[in-house]
Design an enzyme around this catalytic site. Sequence first.
Site, PDB file in Angstrom:
ATOM      1  N   LYS A   1      73.307  23.615  67.396  1.00 51.83           N
ATOM      2  CA  LYS A   1      73.003  23.474  65.978  1.00 51.83           C
ATOM      3  C   LYS A   1      71.893  24.446  65.570  1.00 51.83           C
ATOM      4  O   LYS A   1      71.101  24.891  66.412  1.00 51.83           O
ATOM      5  CB  LYS A   1      72.514  22.042  65.689  1.00 51.83           C
ATOM      6  CG  LYS A   1      73.541  20.946  65.917  1.00 51.83           C
ATOM      7  CD  LYS A   1      72.900  19.577  65.689  1.00 51.83           C
ATOM      8  CE  LYS A   1      73.890  18.446  65.902  1.00 51.83           C
ATOM      9  NZ  LYS A   1      74.929  18.409  64.868  1.00 51.83           N
TER      10      LYS A   1
ATOM     11  N   ARG B   1      82.962  11.884  68.806  1.00 56.54           N
ATOM     12  CA  ARG B   1      84.330  11.357  68.894  1.00 56.54           C
ATOM     13  C   ARG B   1      84.811  11.286  70.347  1.00 56.54           C
ATOM     14  O   ARG B   1      85.678  10.481  70.674  1.00 56.54           O
ATOM     15  CB  ARG B   1      85.267  12.196  68.025  1.00 56.54           C
ATOM     16  CG  ARG B   1      85.459  13.623  68.461  1.00 56.54           C
ATOM     17  CD  ARG B   1      86.000  14.515  67.343  1.00 56.54           C
ATOM     18  NE  ARG B   1      85.002  14.682  66.285  1.00 56.54           N
ATOM     19  CZ  ARG B   1      85.232  15.359  65.159  1.00 56.54           C
ATOM     20  NH1 ARG B   1      86.410  15.916  64.945  1.00 56.54           N
ATOM     21  NH2 ARG B   1      84.292  15.473  64.252  1.00 56.54           N
TER      22      ARG B   1
END
Length: 509
Positions: free
Chosen positions: A285, A359
């Site tokens: 990120k 996920r």
Amino acid sequence: MSTESDRQSPAVTVAATLSDAVSATDTRDPQPRALVVGIVAGEDGGPAVVLANPFLDAEATGEIESQLRALGAKTGPEQVTRVVVPSLPFEQVLAVGVGRSAEDLSADLVRRCSGAAARAASGVPVLVTALADVDVAAAVEGTVLGGYRFAEFRSAKTAPTDPALNTVVALSVAADAEATANRAALVADAVATARDLVNTPPNALFPKSFAKRARKLGEAAGLEVEVLGVEELEKEGFGGILAVGQGSTRAPRLVRLRHKGAKGGKKVALVGKGVTFDTGGISIKPAASMHHMTSDMGGAAAVIATVVLAARLKLPIDVTATVPMAENMPSGSAQRPGDVLTQYGGTTVEVLNTDAEGRLILADAIVRACEDSPDYLIETSTLTGAQLIALGARIPGVMGSDDFRDRVAARSADVGENAWPMPLPDELKDDLKSTVADLANVSGQRFAGMLVAGVYLREFVADGVDWVHIDIAGPSYNTGSAWGYTPKGGTGVPVRTMLAVLEDIASNG
């Protein structure tokens, strides 16, 4: 400085009269106290008037209103004016605006206004709230949550000098006020527990220590507790959890907490994302705001707090929380974009982006949770930045089985967390096709990121299970200013939504 939360739950006392409230607070130490009253605009928008309540006589009411007029007090929701009334046995009176009229008062407005008053009290240890005559539960929840502080990691140099709020005395004439207030205090305490976990920095809350705290909370509530370490995860094939955690020196865990309800009752599975810090892994990120990723275990914090609350409230249904915990770090051992992993249950996944890690651990946990044959499954996670783009910082997105999705959204609206129902279009599954595995973990498209993540998770839910996914990427962590009963930092969303759904299931199946 402590590394274990030493937050104490506020004591809640219900009094039917002002004199009873004074007597109750006189038994507390320390004793300084404030009275919270609601105010509305006068006729034709005139000076503020005190919301009618049976606990103030005409003289005291007139004195408060006289001071409010002199100060030009505002009556908009959550606006607080502090006055001193010598005729009352309180150090101060906090007059909080509740809108144009008493008819505007919803339960969540009472919560928000009570929270604003508690924040304005700034360390006054005893608050007496007359708003409880309007809604006992909302007033207690709002006051306790508005008075929440997280000072666990402050030294004596910056620790609050005033004592934290430790007593709430609710004034009410309702027959069941005491039971209602006590339940509200338990609910607020569960929300505060989730906030504590989210606010704990990642050098103190990592998979091993998080699992330890979950075990401590679970065992204290009488839950069955199971913790799987790396060896067990490898033996049983939890490929998603292992892949996400392999880049960190802090090994992953899977925690299971079970509350047993009445025999023959419904079975509900809770699943929450527990990424204790998310750098994005190899798909790293940007540095700006990466420190907010300490909150990437907000879903796990919420489900742990909720299953503990279910036990404390003795809900007559089985509730089992399955909580995957991992730290997503870049290193020589981290998973790479292009790797293929095998999720628990056998589905293979091509990892195109290591920053779509939530996920992967959730899929493992969902398959494991479904092995218990639950009637319902509620999963919540700080899953996608797309939730913020679509719904903003305060509104969770809820996806899943249509009827159950709408039921969850309705209960969320009831408690003021306001989850919004979103679709899961079947055509989005085509965007998750892989040339080398059963699925890819991300779409090649920029649009519908929140929905694509929900479609991915749907692939792992067993047939016949009513399920929802609640995306709380924004609502679980407030990066802006405090408002209502919501502080800066961890919010505890969606603990109250999940409790409302559990109680609905317990009552209606």
